[in-house]
Structures are given as structure tokens and as C-alpha cells.
Scaffold this active site. Structure first.
Site, PDB file in Angstrom:
ATOM      1  N   ARG A 386      80.214 -41.107  -6.590  1.00 27.35           N
ATOM      2  CA  ARG A 386      81.169 -40.574  -7.547  1.00 27.35           C
ATOM      3  C   ARG A 386      81.734 -39.242  -7.088  1.00 27.35           C
ATOM      4  O   ARG A 386      81.935 -38.321  -7.876  1.00 27.35           O
ATOM      5  CB  ARG A 386      80.512 -40.426  -8.907  1.00 27.35           C
ATOM      6  CG  ARG A 386      81.469 -40.931  -9.950  1.00 27.35           C
ATOM      7  CD  ARG A 386      80.833 -41.470 -11.169  1.00 27.35           C
ATOM      8  NE  ARG A 386      81.908 -41.967 -12.018  1.00 27.35           N
ATOM      9  CZ  ARG A 386      81.826 -43.016 -12.778  1.00 27.35           C
ATOM     10  NH1 ARG A 386      80.721 -43.727 -12.827  1.00 27.35           N
ATOM     11  NH2 ARG A 386      82.858 -43.390 -13.523  1.00 27.35           N
ATOM     12  N   GLU A 762      85.830 -39.809 -10.852  1.00 32.04           N
ATOM     13  CA  GLU A 762      84.766 -38.954 -10.330  1.00 32.04           C
ATOM     14  C   GLU A 762      84.466 -37.760 -11.238  1.00 32.04           C
ATOM     15  O   GLU A 762      83.354 -37.247 -11.248  1.00 32.04           O
ATOM     16  CB  GLU A 762      85.182 -38.383  -8.973  1.00 32.04           C
ATOM     17  CG  GLU A 762      85.324 -39.399  -7.889  1.00 32.04           C
ATOM     18  CD  GLU A 762      85.669 -38.722  -6.562  1.00 32.04           C
ATOM     19  OE1 GLU A 762      85.578 -39.414  -5.558  1.00 32.04           O
ATOM     20  OE2 GLU A 762      86.015 -37.533  -6.537  1.00 32.04           O
TER      21      GLU A 762
HETATM   22  N1  PCD Z   1      92.769 -44.007 -15.219  1.00 36.84           N
HETATM   23  C1  PCD Z   1      93.614 -43.908 -16.316  1.00 36.84           C
HETATM   24  N2  PCD Z   1      94.376 -42.762 -16.472  1.00 36.84           N
HETATM   25  C2  PCD Z   1      94.292 -41.765 -15.558  1.00 36.84           C
HETATM   26  C3  PCD Z   1      93.422 -41.869 -14.461  1.00 36.84           C
HETATM   27  C4  PCD Z   1      92.687 -43.016 -14.305  1.00 36.84           C
HETATM   28  O1  PCD Z   1      93.663 -44.803 -17.161  1.00 36.84           O
HETATM   29  N3  PCD Z   1      95.035 -40.663 -15.700  1.00 36.84           N
HETATM   30  C5  PCD Z   1      91.982 -45.242 -15.018  1.00 36.84           C
HETATM   31  C6  PCD Z   1      92.462 -45.960 -13.775  1.00 36.84           C
HETATM   32  O2  PCD Z   1      93.507 -46.773 -13.977  1.00 36.84           O
HETATM   33  C7  PCD Z   1      91.208 -46.679 -13.259  1.00 36.84           C
HETATM   34  C8  PCD Z   1      90.108 -45.730 -13.713  1.00 36.84           C
HETATM   35  O3  PCD Z   1      90.634 -44.927 -14.791  1.00 36.84           O
HETATM   36  O4  PCD Z   1      91.073 -47.883 -13.951  1.00 36.84           O
HETATM   37  C9  PCD Z   1      89.632 -44.825 -12.510  1.00 36.84           C
HETATM   38  O5  PCD Z   1      90.746 -44.301 -11.869  1.00 36.84           O
HETATM   39  P1  PCD Z   1      90.680 -43.274 -10.690  1.00 36.84           P
HETATM   40  O6  PCD Z   1      90.120 -41.962 -11.138  1.00 36.84           O
HETATM   41  O7  PCD Z   1      91.990 -43.261 -10.017  1.00 36.84           O
HETATM   42  O8  PCD Z   1      89.565 -43.837  -9.697  1.00 36.84           O
HETATM   43  P2  PCD Z   1      89.635 -45.144  -8.763  1.00 36.84           P
HETATM   44  O9  PCD Z   1      90.151 -44.766  -7.427  1.00 36.84           O
HETATM   45  O10 PCD Z   1      90.216 -46.252  -9.495  1.00 36.84           O
HETATM   46  O11 PCD Z   1      88.099 -45.471  -8.642  1.00 36.84           O
HETATM   47  C10 PCD Z   1      87.253 -44.742  -7.780  1.00 36.84           C
HETATM   48  C11 PCD Z   1      86.199 -44.001  -8.611  1.00 36.84           C
HETATM   49  C12 PCD Z   1      85.070 -43.551  -7.721  1.00 36.84           C
HETATM   50  S1  PCD Z   1      85.423 -42.636  -6.406  1.00 36.84           S
HETATM   51  C13 PCD Z   1      83.778 -43.837  -8.051  1.00 36.84           C
HETATM   52  S2  PCD Z   1      82.571 -43.290  -7.013  1.00 36.84           S
HETATM   53  C14 PCD Z   1      83.365 -44.561  -9.299  1.00 36.84           C
HETATM   54  C15 PCD Z   1      84.525 -44.432 -10.332  1.00 36.84           C
HETATM   55  O12 PCD Z   1      85.704 -44.893  -9.635  1.00 36.84           O
HETATM   56  N4  PCD Z   1      83.051 -45.920  -8.987  1.00 36.84           N
HETATM   57  C16 PCD Z   1      83.016 -46.810 -10.067  1.00 36.84           C
HETATM   58  N5  PCD Z   1      84.278 -45.269 -11.430  1.00 36.84           N
HETATM   59  C17 PCD Z   1      83.625 -46.476 -11.310  1.00 36.84           C
HETATM   60  N6  PCD Z   1      83.580 -47.316 -12.327  1.00 36.84           N
HETATM   61  C18 PCD Z   1      82.943 -48.495 -12.180  1.00 36.84           C
HETATM   62  N7  PCD Z   1      82.875 -49.319 -13.270  1.00 36.84           N
HETATM   63  N8  PCD Z   1      82.370 -48.880 -11.023  1.00 36.84           N
HETATM   64  C19 PCD Z   1      82.410 -48.065  -9.951  1.00 36.84           C
HETATM   65  O13 PCD Z   1      81.886 -48.444  -8.817  1.00 36.84           O
HETATM   66 MO1  PCD Z   1      83.553 -42.815  -4.941  1.00 36.84          MO
HETATM   67  O14 PCD Z   1      84.408 -41.795  -3.765  1.00 36.84           O
HETATM   68  O15 PCD Z   1      83.595 -44.319  -4.247  1.00 36.84           O
HETATM   69  O16 PCD Z   1      81.917 -42.045  -4.429  1.00 36.84           O
END
Ligand code: PCD
Length: 808
Positions: A386, A762
Site C-alpha cells: 500500500r 494508498e
Molecule cells: N477512486 C475514486 N476516486 C478517487 C480516487 C480513487 O473513486 N478520487 C477509486 C478508484 O477508481 C479505484 C480506487 O478508488 O477504484 C483506488 O484508486 P487509486 O488510488 O487510483 O489506486 P489504484 O491504482 O486503483 O490501486 C492501487 C492501490 C495500491 S497501490 C494498493 S497497494 C492497494 C490499493 O490500491 N491494493 C489493493 N487498494 C486495494 N484494494 C483492494 N481491494 N485490493 C488491493 O490489492 Mo501498491 O503500490 O501495489 O503497494
């Protein structure tokens, strides 16, 4: 012609942007009709799996495969010696390093792939693996990067000259055989001078532990080489299917048009599925050798122990300020533990990802960042969870430094943030470490957050709690966790961002059918985010056809336009923009067709929800449905038939979503158990496409933040054994631990994105981890705590209480 429905109803019918449209993919997911890679079953399909090293560092003296080949059902056992003539015993990593596909002379981490056994089914493969005899000679193990930089033990013998010299790595000079790179940003001299002469300086060292995204579905693939037609089809859990196709072509020599890569449904990616694993290479080779399809699917332990880990950053900081709290400088040094191979998935120019966003949301005049990458006897990776590009580490660092500075200044941490925020009128804002933040309104978001949670009331309650604790009336402390984060998502632009030379743009191709429905294909791939739902919403608003009439297709390189995939919250900023741009091309052609049909000049018609109307005469119009039909079936002078468009979008900048989080926590000092009483999360991701999906993304990201902050860890012992390689030891939160999240938002559109949207996937993780951690630390602040390292599991919290004398 008159309509029998109102304009509002027409808008509602589209289910376009801003609508909490239900997820179209859930019909199949909730009924067990998803199609994941392990659901693929082909005639004569074989199963391959690995003999893995029990040692973290050992020389391979011998591999005896004879007994394994006698096991009924076993067809082949591949070792590095078999791959070497093909040049496939090593493969390039995304970070410009190379990695053994199968152990070549030695192993560098526990669980490393040593041999690949192919048999008729999974059971025979397992028996074959048991029968392979490997003779190891143990070597000294290094799991600590600081020791690695001092040790005489050379981990990567392939990277040292015969005379002991240390050739440059992919990112410049290396100062020790176990050193990978030094990367820096900012103004060292000025920063050091400012800090040396500052009125107040706070210093702190912190370790952001190694963890793992642990998606529900592990990694896997099915490779099928059709020798008659010369075509290779590769299904797999790929977050970047086109990039995999290009890489497979480059390393195998099979021409790219003869390779079809398909990402079917993916059960969570979280960055774990961006990189290329030995399992992919071995399955392809095995399919070529046997002429049959070969499947490889990891089990849970393989996944946790050997695939892309996250974090493992040792960070040391200095932050300086005036006596009244105006920050003047920031210095950060990172020792980054990359394991046995550097397989981080960062853009080529950024070996430590976007760690140089570590000045956070604050107007800091001067800063300097230096990162040293180091090899150790741990699994490679460093992509995931993420936050592909180290933004989590950066935000954790600055949000802890702010708290420590607040202690140093004896100041309220919310106020310290407020007086240092970048102001609304300063955007676009160029940070000391080089990024240009596109837009933001931090004060509004912060004030809204603090007001909603009654921040002053909470502080008063906390003060009372401290009194009660000291008076022996309670054994529970109260912590107020704060965090304010700025994210950076949406890589490209191509000029700054490539991975292994592949430029980071993205794409969308739209085909409108004659009856006014459509298919759009994108270079991204959903892993649960709901792209089939939301990209159709963008198009509905752009082209005036209902989202329910638009199919979104991703993940098949034979049909989708080339794109760089889904990670780093780049789909909305990049592919979402491509979608809007392609939609606008459709609209431009539709405008010409409408004008022709209405017998007026192009400029005399305008778009209105689902139609073009004659300006000033709204009763004269052609709906997009009618226009689509005419596009195919009516001869229009000067306009070619059909209604299709494609856009390859190279964004001018990244997008900078932000958010304000508050966590209220009670901690039992005798058991170390934290109880989250309240969690408030305000996110600003610019224009919101689907509020329900955004809320789901926030819930998911916060839950993963809770996991990482409060217990989840890939821990090693001194011999390099993974201590948390199963779900008995690796903490995955369930409904039991997860609090009721309150979500909120402000909307500050991105000025350069065609629909003003920023990413969001993220963000909650990036902002959530410091918020949970700050809550724990804040509970102990009145008793002298400055910083304790995550994960704050029960025993570490108990230990903190103990060290502070709270059990006496
Ligand atoms: N959105 C809306 N509005 C705004 C923005 C956004 O509605 N203003 C929504 C869209 O369309 C998509 C979602 O919300 O459906 C998200 O987007 P974005 O922020 O552009 O992103 P993307 O390129 O599509 O995807 C990627 C991310 C990442 S980076 C990660 S770790 C995680 C998150 O995505 N992975 C996952 N979340 C999630 N969920 C689930 N269920 N599974 C998964 O695996 Mo890296 O760089 O690969 O470490």
C-alpha cells in the site's frame, strides 16, 4: 422533441462521477464465480514447485536429483545448471540488480529457490521436492545492515572483482562489498549549518520494521507454450501485465507478439505482485521443456518468507526550529535493508523511491536526505504494501519527528503542525527535496478534523486521566494519535519515471457499439479496487452513456493497450486521466456527427449530460445513443464510420492527496493491550469518483495500517530464520481488532488532472500507520516517553510501561 424525464433523472441514469454506484464485480466475487489463476485448469497441465533453502547463507556443494526423478509422476527437476545454457539462471530485478532464479553456487536467504520440480500433480511435486538431496555448507549469516557494512563476510560474491575491488552498482559507487548504493537529495551544507545554529533541535532514530502485505491470494502463474504456433500464454497474478510481457520477451528472446500475458481476477495485490519471481521464469522454461502447461502457486509460507517484503528502514533524523516552533531544517539518514538482492520496484531514478517526500506537509526551508542501501541475508523485495515507493516510511518519519519536536518544544503537536503547514496560497509548492505539490488546503482539513473530534476536549480528558492514573484510580492511559500526511501518487511523468526503462504513462481505448453501449480497455489491472465500476463512471460522465452500458476490461495484453499497471495508486491519476481524454476524443467526433444530424455548424451544438443540444434551442438534440448509431450506419460526408478512440496519457506531474487522521486509544498498562476508542480519517483525493469505493479503500488501508503499527512483522533470528512465516505468528487483523472508522473528506481538485482526481488507495495506510503509532506514543508522553519502535504489540507496549516504571 421533448423528454419525459428531467435533467436530474438523466444525470442519475448515467451513474457517472460522484455516484456511489454498487460494484459491478461483486456479483461474481460474492457468488464464488471469480476466476483466479488457480482456477485455471488446462488439459495435461503439470505442477511445478521449489526446493527451498533452509539456510539463510550457505554454499551449495551438490544437488542430487536422481531420487526425485524416480518419484512416480515427476517429469523434470530444474537447477541453475539447467538454466545456465539458456542464460536464465539469473534474472534482472526491477532495481537494476540481478537475482538468482535458482541457487547458483550459494543461497542468500532462507526459503531461496534451489531447484524446481515439475510433476503431474501437486502431490507428486511435493514428494519430488522431498527426494531432492542438497548438500549445503553453512556460511556466517548477517541479518543486521549495520553489521553488514562492517563485516568481512561478502554476501554478493558476484559483485566483487577478483582483486577484491568493488565495481559500481546500478546507482553509482559502492563503499563496501555489502553496500548497494548511496542516494541523496537536497542541500547538505545549508541543512547542516541551519541545524547546527538552530534555537531548538530534536533528534531521533527509529526503525520501520520489515513487514509483508500478505494478500489473501498468494502469487502464482500458469505458463503454456504452444510449440505448434510458437505462442506463449502466461496467466498470473501480475499487477503490471504489459511490463511482464516485455520483460519475458527480453529475457527469453521470444518475440513480444508471440507472448500473451493475462492477469485474471486477482485476490489482492498490495504491491506484492508487481515484481517478477523465479516461479514465473521456471514455469515458462518448464512449459517449453515439457511442451505442456505448467502451474506454480505459492503456499502461505512461501509467500510470507520469500516474496516482496516491505519497509525495513532504519531512519535517523534531526529537525530544527525556532523557539516558537517554526521549523527551519530537516536532516534524514536511512540505512535501507534490501536483503540478498536489490529487487525494489522503484522508478529507475529513485533507488529509495519517493522517500524524498519526507518533508511532509510542512513548509521546511531546507532539507537533506541520504539513503544507504545494504545487502543482508534476508529475502529481496522492498516494493510493496500500500505504498510502492517508500512514502509510508517518509510519512512515518516526519510525523514522528514532529511529535518528538513537540516534546522538545513542550508544545501541543496539533498546533506545531498547524503553524508549519504549507499554506493554501503557496500551491503549487516546490518542496526542499524537489517535488512540486500540485494542490492542497491543509489548514481547512486540519481544522475540520480537530473540530469534529473535539480535540481540546480530548486533551482535557487525557490530562484528567493522567491525574487519575497517578492517584491510583485507573490503570488505563489515554493516547491521542495525530497524523497529517501528504501522499505522492500517479507515476509518471515519463521524463522522471521509468521502471527498467519502461516509461510510466498509461492508456485507455474505447470502442462505442452502434446501439450505444461500449467497451473500454485499460493498461491497468484491478486487484479488488473496483476499476470495472469506477472507470465506467468516468466515461459515463464524459461520453453520456450509462455506466451500466460500459464494459471495462483490463489485464489481457492481446487486447488492452500498453500500460504500466496498477500500483502506487497510479490508476486514477494516470489511467483515469487517459480514460477521460479518450472519452473527450469520442465526444469531439460525436459533436461533429450531432451537428451534421441537426443541420447546424459544429460550434452551434453543446454537450449536455447524455446528448448534444443546439445552443439556445434545447428541444433540438441528438442523444449519444442516436449519435452512436449514426456513426456506424449513416454516411456522413468527411467523417469516417465508427466511434472509437485511444489515449496514451503521460501526466505532467504526480498528484498529491492528503489527509488528517486522529486516533483515540486506551492502553491497559498491565496487559499492554490497546483499545481503539475512536478513529477519524479525513481524506482529500481531489474529485471523488465513487464515494462508496473510496470509503472501502480507506477502511482497507486503515486496517492494514493498524496491522503494521500494532503487530505485523517479518522477524528474523540471528541465524536468518524467519520467525513469523505462518499466520500463527504473523498478525492479520480480523473484525475483532478493527475499530469503527469515521470517514470524512474535503475536495481540493488536482489542477493538472483532466477531472481533478488524485489517487486514494494508498493514502489511508500512509497516514494510518503514524496515527496508530503516535497514539501509543502519546499515551506514554506524560511519563517521559519520546519514541518506541513499532510494531506496538501487547508485549512491547507492556515493556514500554515497564521501562517507564509504571508497574512499580
Ligand atoms: N477512486 C475514486 N476516486 C478517487 C480516487 C480513487 O473513486 N478520487 C477509486 C478508484 O477508481 C479505484 C480506487 O478508488 O477504484 C483506488 O484508486 P487509486 O488510488 O487510483 O489506486 P489504484 O491504482 O486503483 O490501486 C492501487 C492501490 C495500491 S497501490 C494498493 S497497494 C492497494 C490499493 O490500491 N491494493 C489493493 N487498494 C486495494 N484494494 C483492494 N481491494 N485490493 C488491493 O490489492 Mo501498491 O503500490 O501495489 O503497494
Amino acid at each position: 422533441m421533448k423528454d419525459d424525464i428531467s435533467r436530474e433523472e438523466r444525470v442519475d441514469n448515467l451513474k457517472g462521477m460522484g455516484c456511489s454506484r454498487k460494484r459491478v464485480e461483486d456479483a461474481r466475487f460474492t457468488q464464488g464465480k471469480g476466476n483466479y489463476v488457480d482456477d485455471i485448469k488446462l488439459d495435461g497441465m503439470l505442477f511445478g514447485d521449489f526446493v527451498r533453502s533452509p539456510y539463510a547463507h550457505a554454499r551449495i556443494k551438490n544437488i542430487d536429483t536422481a531420487a526425485a526423478l524416480e518419484v512416480p509422476g515427476v517429469l523434470a527437476v530444474l537447477t541453475a545448471a539447467d538454466l545456465e545454457p539458456l542464460g536464465l539462471h539469473w534474472m534482472p530485478t526491477l532495481a537494476g540488480d540481478k537475482q538468482m532464479v535458482l541457487a547458483d553456487g550459494k543461497v542468500l536467504f532462507q526459503g531461496q529457490e534451489v531447484a524446481y520440480v515439475v510433476a503431474e500433480d501437486r502431490y507428486a511435486t511435493a514428494d519430488g521436492i522431498e527426494a531432492v538431496e542438497v548438500e549445503y555448507e553453512e556460511l556466517p549469516v548477517i541479518v543486521n545492515p549495520f553489521e553488514a557494512l562492517k563485516s568481512d563476510v561478502v554476501l554478493r560474491e558476484d559483485l566483487v572483482g577478483e582483486d577484491g575491488s568493488i565495481p559500481d552498482g546500478a546507482h553509482g559507487p559502492r563503499k563496501h562489498p555489502n553496500h548497494i548504493f548511496t542516494w541523496d537529495a537536497g542541500d547538505k551544507g545549508t541543512t547542516e549549518e541551519v541545524i547546527a545554529n538552530a534555537e531548538v533541535v530534536a533528534s531521533e532514530s527509529m526503525y520501520y520494521h520489515r513487514t509483508h502485505p500478505c494478500p489473501l491470494e498468494t502469487c502464482g502463474c500458469v505458463a503454456s507454450m504452444d510449440k505448434v504456433n510458437g505462442k506463449l500464454t502466461l496467466w498470473g497474478t501480475f499487477q503490471a501485465p504489459h511490463a511482464i510481457r516485455t520483460v519475458v520477451s527480453l529475457i527469453s528472446g521470444i518475440e513480444e507478439h508471440n507472448i500473451r500475458v493475462i492477469s485474471p481476477d486477482i485476490g489482492g495485490g498490495f504491491g506484492n505482485k508487481v515484481g517478477a519471481y523465479p516461479g514465473y521464469v521456471c514455469s515458462v522454461v518448464a512449459s517449453i521443456v515439457t511442451g505442456k502447461p505448467v502451474k506454480w502457486i505459492e503456499d502461505r509460507m512461501d509467500n510470507l518468507m520469500t516474496t516482496a517484503f516491505a519497509r525495513d528502514y532504519h531512519m535517523t533524523g534531526k529537525i530544527s526550529a525556532t523557539k516558537d516552533g517554526k521549523i527551519t531544517g530537516l536532516h534524514c539518514h536511512v540505512t535501507a535493508d534490501h536483503g540478498g538482492f536489490d529487487a525494489c520496484a522503484d522508478p529507475t531514478k529513485f533507488p529509495a523511491g519517493f522517500m524524498n517526500i519526507c518533508t511532509g506537509s510542512y513548509d521546511i526551508p531546507t532539507a537533506y536526505l541520504e539513503v544507504d542501501g545494504v545487502y543482508t541475508n534476508k529475502a529481496p523485495g522492498g516494493v510493496s504494501y500500500r505504498c510502492s515507493f517508500r512514502v509510508t516510511e517518509a510519512v512515518y518519519f516526519i510525523e514522528r519527528m514532529i511529535e518528538v519536536l513537540a516534546i522538545e518544544l513542550n508544545m501541543d503537536a496539533a498546533e506545531l503542525r498547524r503553524i508549519n503547514f504549507i499554506k493554501k496560497e503557496q500551491f503549487p509548492y516546490t518542496a526542499a527535496l524537489g517535488w512540486e505539490y500540485d494542490s492542497g488546503d491543509y489548514h481547512t482539513a486540519w481544522d475540520k478534523a480537530l473540530k469534529t473530534v473535539d480535540y481540546d476536549g480530548l486533551r482535557a480528558e487525557q490530562a484528567q486521566r493522567v491525574e487519575d492514573f497517578k492517584a491510583g484510580k485507573t490503570r488505563k492511559l489515554m493516547g491521542i494519535g495525530l497524523s497529517f500526511f501528504t501522499e505522492i501518487v500517479g507515476a509518471g511523468p515519463v521524463k522522471n519515471c521509468d521502471i527498467l526503462g519502461l516509461g510510466m504513462f498509461d492508456s485507455c481505448e474505447i470502442r462505442i457499439h452502434p446501439t450505444g453501449s461500449a467497451i473500454a480497455r485499460l493498461g491497468t489491472i484491478s486487484q479488488g479496487q473496483g476499476h470495472a465500476t469506477t472507470f465506467a463512471q468516468i466515461l459515463a460522465s464524459e461520453i453520456g452513456l450509462p455506466a451500466d452500458s460500459i464494459t471495462i476490461e483490463e489485464g489481457d495484453t492481446d487486447t488492452a493497450p500498453y500500460g504500466l499497471g496498477t500500483y502506487g495508486s497510479r490508476s486514477t491519476p494516470v489511467a483515469g486521466a487517459a480514460t477521460a481524454m479518450a472519452g473527450r476524443k469520442i465526444r469531439a467526433k460525436a459533436q461533429m456527427i450531432a451537428a451534421y444530424l441537426l443541420e447546424v455548424h459544429d460550434n452551434d451544438v453543446e454537450f449536455d449530460v447524455d446528448r448534444f443540444v443546439v445552443k439556445g434551442a434545447p428541444e433540438k438534440f441528438k442523444t449519444m445513443k442516436e449519435i452512436a448509431f449514426a456513426a456506424y450506419n449513416q454516411a456522413i460526408p468527411g467523417i469516417e464510420p465508427g466511434l472509437e478512440a485511444v489515449s496514451y496519457y503521460d501526466p505532467p506531474n504526480m498528484t498529491y492527496p492528503f489527509g488528517a487522521y486522529v486516533c483515540v486509544m486506551d492502553i491497559d498498562v498491565d496487559t499492554g493491550v490497546p483499545e481503539i476508542r475512536r478513529f477519524y480519517a479525513l481524506d482529500d483525493c481531489g474529485t471523488r469518483i465513487n464515494p462508496m469505493i473510496i470509503e472501502g479503500q480507506v477502511h482497507g488501508g486503515l486496517t492494514e495500517a493498524l496491522a503494521v503499527a500494532l503487530g505485523q512483522e517479518i522477524a528474523y533470528d540471528d541465524m536468518g530464520n524467519v520467525k513469523t512465516g505462518t499466520l500463527m505468528d504473523f498478525f492479520l487483523p480480523t473484525a475483532w481488532e478493527v475499530p469503527n472508522y469515521e470517514t470524512d473528506y474535503t475536495v481540493t481538485p488536482s489542477p493538472h488532472h483532466p477531472i481533478g482526481a488524485k489517487g486514494v488507495g494508498e493514502s489511508p495506510h500512509v497516514g494510518g500507520v503514524p496515527c496508530f503509532s503516535n497514539a501509543v506514543q502519546d499515551a506514554f508522553r506524560p511519563f517521559g516517553n519520546r519514541h518506541t519502535n513499532m510494531p506496538h504489540d501487547h508485549w512491547r507496549i507492556w515493556r514500554t510501561a515497564n521501562e517507564l516504571g509504571l508497574h512499580d
